[in-house]
Structure formats: C-alpha cells, structure tokens
Scaffold this motif. Sequence first.
Motif, PDB file in Angstrom:
ATOM      1  N   LYS A   1       0.869  -1.169   0.000  1.00 47.23           N
ATOM      2  CA  LYS A   1       0.000   0.000   0.000  1.00 47.23           C
ATOM      3  C   LYS A   1       0.905   1.217   0.000  1.00 47.23           C
ATOM      4  CE  LYS A   1      -3.862   2.259   2.134  1.00 47.23           C
ATOM      5  NZ  LYS A   1      -4.988   2.143   3.018  1.00 47.23           N
TER       6      LYS A   1
ATOM      7  N   THR B   1       1.344   5.397  -1.615  1.00 38.61           N
ATOM      8  CA  THR B   1       0.768   6.512  -2.363  1.00 38.61           C
ATOM      9  C   THR B   1       1.640   6.863  -3.554  1.00 38.61           C
ATOM     10  OG1 THR B   1       1.892   8.069  -0.910  1.00 38.61           O
ATOM     11  CG2 THR B   1      -0.387   7.475  -0.350  1.00 38.61           C
ATOM     12  N   GLN B   2       2.916   6.468  -3.507  1.00 38.13           N
ATOM     13  CA  GLN B   2       3.830   6.745  -4.608  1.00 38.13           C
ATOM     14  C   GLN B   2       4.802   5.585  -4.782  1.00 38.13           C
ATOM     15  OE1 GLN B   2       6.006  10.368  -4.330  1.00 38.13           O
ATOM     16  NE2 GLN B   2       4.260  11.532  -3.586  1.00 38.13           N
TER      17      GLN B   2
END
Length: 69
Positions: A60, A62-63
């Motif tokens: 998981k 975000t980037q």
Amino acid sequence: MKFSARNVFRGKVKSLKKGPVNSEVTIEMPGGLEMVATVTTQSAENMGLAEGAETTALIKATQVMLVSE
C-alpha cells in the motif's frame, strides 16, 4: 483478516538473508516473478519465515518511483 491494501501477492519464500537488525526476504510468486522485501529480523522470526514458507506480500503506497538512465 481485513486490510485496505489493494496489491496482494501470494508466494513462497525463496531465500531469507538474516542480518543483525533487518532481513531480506525474496518471495517467488506463481509464474516465477520475484519480489524482495526488507523486514526486521525479529519480525521474520515472529512470522516463522523460512525458505519454502508460504507468505503474502501486501503493498500500500501513495507513490512508487522508478528511475532509469
């Protein structure tokens, strides 16, 4: 078990290189794809990770950045 990670990869531990603090775990998935993860050695021991053990990698982020020259 419920979790929010969308990227789930199941496989077997191909190799485990234990260090004094961290361990490098290579997971082989069906089709031969490999993923390498670094976890604390204590976590690897608590999870019973060893060559041939079934495991699941959850990602998981975000980037994710990749760079190539």
